[in-house]
Design a protein around this motif. Structure first.
Motif, PDB file in Angstrom:
ATOM      1  N   LEU A   1      67.876  15.349  10.503  1.00 21.66           N
ATOM      2  CA  LEU A   1      66.928  15.961   9.572  1.00 21.66           C
ATOM      3  C   LEU A   1      65.737  16.584  10.298  1.00 21.66           C
ATOM      4  O   LEU A   1      65.109  17.500   9.784  1.00 21.66           O
ATOM      5  CB  LEU A   1      66.453  14.931   8.549  1.00 21.66           C
ATOM      6  CG  LEU A   1      67.535  14.378   7.611  1.00 21.66           C
ATOM      7  CD1 LEU A   1      66.953  13.296   6.722  1.00 21.66           C
ATOM      8  CD2 LEU A   1      68.151  15.488   6.794  1.00 21.66           C
ATOM      9  N   VAL A   2      65.438  16.062  11.481  1.00 21.91           N
ATOM     10  CA  VAL A   2      64.346  16.630  12.277  1.00 21.91           C
ATOM     11  C   VAL A   2      64.646  18.092  12.614  1.00 21.91           C
ATOM     12  O   VAL A   2      63.743  18.927  12.682  1.00 21.91           O
ATOM     13  CB  VAL A   2      64.126  15.799  13.559  1.00 21.91           C
ATOM     14  CG1 VAL A   2      63.122  16.444  14.481  1.00 21.91           C
ATOM     15  CG2 VAL A   2      63.707  14.394  13.193  1.00 21.91           C
ATOM     16  N   LEU A   3      65.923  18.411  12.810  1.00 17.96           N
ATOM     17  CA  LEU A   3      66.297  19.796  13.102  1.00 17.96           C
ATOM     18  C   LEU A   3      65.935  20.723  11.953  1.00 17.96           C
ATOM     19  O   LEU A   3      65.614  21.888  12.170  1.00 17.96           O
ATOM     20  CB  LEU A   3      67.796  19.908  13.391  1.00 17.96           C
ATOM     21  CG  LEU A   3      68.275  19.338  14.713  1.00 17.96           C
ATOM     22  CD1 LEU A   3      69.788  19.448  14.808  1.00 17.96           C
ATOM     23  CD2 LEU A   3      67.618  20.053  15.868  1.00 17.96           C
ATOM     24  N   GLY A   4      65.985  20.220  10.722  1.00 22.85           N
ATOM     25  CA  GLY A   4      65.636  21.028   9.561  1.00 22.85           C
ATOM     26  C   GLY A   4      64.188  21.462   9.554  1.00 22.85           C
ATOM     27  O   GLY A   4      63.835  22.450   8.918  1.00 22.85           O
ATOM     28  N   ILE A   5      63.354  20.729  10.264  1.00 24.24           N
ATOM     29  CA  ILE A   5      61.936  21.086  10.370  1.00 24.24           C
ATOM     30  C   ILE A   5      61.650  21.793  11.688  1.00 24.24           C
ATOM     31  O   ILE A   5      60.973  22.817  11.725  1.00 24.24           O
ATOM     32  CB  ILE A   5      61.051  19.830  10.241  1.00 24.24           C
ATOM     33  CG1 ILE A   5      61.240  19.216   8.856  1.00 24.24           C
ATOM     34  CG2 ILE A   5      59.590  20.160  10.492  1.00 24.24           C
ATOM     35  CD1 ILE A   5      60.615  17.857   8.698  1.00 24.24           C
ATOM     36  N   ALA A   6      62.175  21.255  12.775  1.00 21.87           N
ATOM     37  CA  ALA A   6      61.838  21.764  14.110  1.00 21.87           C
ATOM     38  C   ALA A   6      62.382  23.170  14.365  1.00 21.87           C
ATOM     39  O   ALA A   6      61.661  24.029  14.880  1.00 21.87           O
ATOM     40  CB  ALA A   6      62.339  20.813  15.177  1.00 21.87           C
ATOM     41  N   LEU A   7      63.633  23.417  14.022  1.00 26.17           N
ATOM     42  CA  LEU A   7      64.230  24.714  14.352  1.00 26.17           C
ATOM     43  C   LEU A   7      63.581  25.887  13.626  1.00 26.17           C
ATOM     44  O   LEU A   7      63.304  26.906  14.257  1.00 26.17           O
ATOM     45  CB  LEU A   7      65.735  24.681  14.115  1.00 26.17           C
ATOM     46  CG  LEU A   7      66.523  23.747  15.034  1.00 26.17           C
ATOM     47  CD1 LEU A   7      68.006  23.871  14.757  1.00 26.17           C
ATOM     48  CD2 LEU A   7      66.208  24.001  16.486  1.00 26.17           C
ATOM     49  N   PRO A   8      63.292  25.783  12.320  1.00 21.02           N
ATOM     50  CA  PRO A   8      62.597  26.911  11.686  1.00 21.02           C
ATOM     51  C   PRO A   8      61.200  27.149  12.260  1.00 21.02           C
ATOM     52  O   PRO A   8      60.760  28.297  12.368  1.00 21.02           O
ATOM     53  CB  PRO A   8      62.525  26.513  10.213  1.00 21.02           C
ATOM     54  CG  PRO A   8      63.625  25.552  10.015  1.00 21.02           C
ATOM     55  CD  PRO A   8      63.754  24.816  11.322  1.00 21.02           C
ATOM     56  N   VAL A   9      60.513  26.083  12.646  1.00 16.44           N
ATOM     57  CA  VAL A   9      59.172  26.242  13.228  1.00 16.44           C
ATOM     58  C   VAL A   9      59.262  26.954  14.575  1.00 16.44           C
ATOM     59  O   VAL A   9      58.507  27.900  14.845  1.00 16.44           O
ATOM     60  CB  VAL A   9      58.464  24.876  13.358  1.00 16.44           C
ATOM     61  CG1 VAL A   9      57.201  24.988  14.195  1.00 16.44           C
ATOM     62  CG2 VAL A   9      58.163  24.309  11.984  1.00 16.44           C
ATOM     63  N   ILE A  10      60.189  26.528  15.420  1.00 12.82           N
ATOM     64  CA  ILE A  10      60.372  27.178  16.726  1.00 12.82           C
ATOM     65  C   ILE A  10      60.775  28.631  16.539  1.00 12.82           C
ATOM     66  O   ILE A  10      60.248  29.525  17.202  1.00 12.82           O
ATOM     67  CB  ILE A  10      61.424  26.425  17.562  1.00 12.82           C
ATOM     68  CG1 ILE A  10      60.922  25.030  17.918  1.00 12.82           C
ATOM     69  CG2 ILE A  10      61.767  27.198  18.835  1.00 12.82           C
ATOM     70  CD1 ILE A  10      61.993  24.126  18.485  1.00 12.82           C
ATOM     71  N   TRP A  11      61.696  28.903  15.602  1.00 17.75           N
ATOM     72  CA  TRP A  11      62.147  30.269  15.350  1.00 17.75           C
ATOM     73  C   TRP A  11      60.997  31.142  14.868  1.00 17.75           C
ATOM     74  O   TRP A  11      60.834  32.272  15.322  1.00 17.75           O
ATOM     75  CB  TRP A  11      63.273  30.271  14.316  1.00 17.75           C
ATOM     76  CG  TRP A  11      63.675  31.647  13.935  1.00 17.75           C
ATOM     77  CD1 TRP A  11      64.470  32.495  14.647  1.00 17.75           C
ATOM     78  CD2 TRP A  11      63.269  32.354  12.774  1.00 17.75           C
ATOM     79  NE1 TRP A  11      64.580  33.693  13.977  1.00 17.75           N
ATOM     80  CE2 TRP A  11      63.860  33.631  12.830  1.00 17.75           C
ATOM     81  CE3 TRP A  11      62.463  32.033  11.688  1.00 17.75           C
ATOM     82  CZ2 TRP A  11      63.667  34.587  11.832  1.00 17.75           C
ATOM     83  CZ3 TRP A  11      62.273  32.983  10.700  1.00 17.75           C
ATOM     84  CH2 TRP A  11      62.870  34.231  10.779  1.00 17.75           C
TER      85      TRP A  11
END
Length: 97
Positions: free
Chosen positions: A57-67
């Motif tokens: 679930l961390v990917l659901g937050i981290a990846l859009p922020v990095i992108w």
């Protein structure tokens, strides 16, 4: 020197780092590419090690922020590149200390 397209920068930025490569900022491209895929590998590794799927679930937050940060940086770098190019100067170069 030719002007760089903001539209092309935007399209290429769907993969973090490619927009920066288009603009010639290879160092920044490597940082965003490593950050994006490092986050994927790190979170999946933590989920595997701890056996807890909630880490994904961390990917659901981290990846859009990095992108989003990569996209905004690429578009602002394109603006800087084009403004300097119109003035007839050399494009901004990243300095290494």
């Amino acid at each position: 020197m030719n002007k760089k397209s903001k539209f092309m920068t935007f399209i290429l930025s769907f993969m973090p780092g490619l927009g920066h490569v288009y603009l010639g900022a290879v160092d920044r491209a490597a940082i965003f590419f490593a950050l994006f895929f490092g986050a994927i590998l790190g979170v999946l590794g933590m989920a595997f090690v701890f056996g807890d799927k909630d880490w994904v679930l961390v990917l659901g937050i981290a990846l859009p922020v990095i992108w989003l940060i990569s996209l905004v940086d690429a578009l602002s770098t394109a603006d800087k590149y084009n403004c300097v190019n119109i003035a007839g100067e050399d494009p901004p170069r990243e300095t290494q200390d």
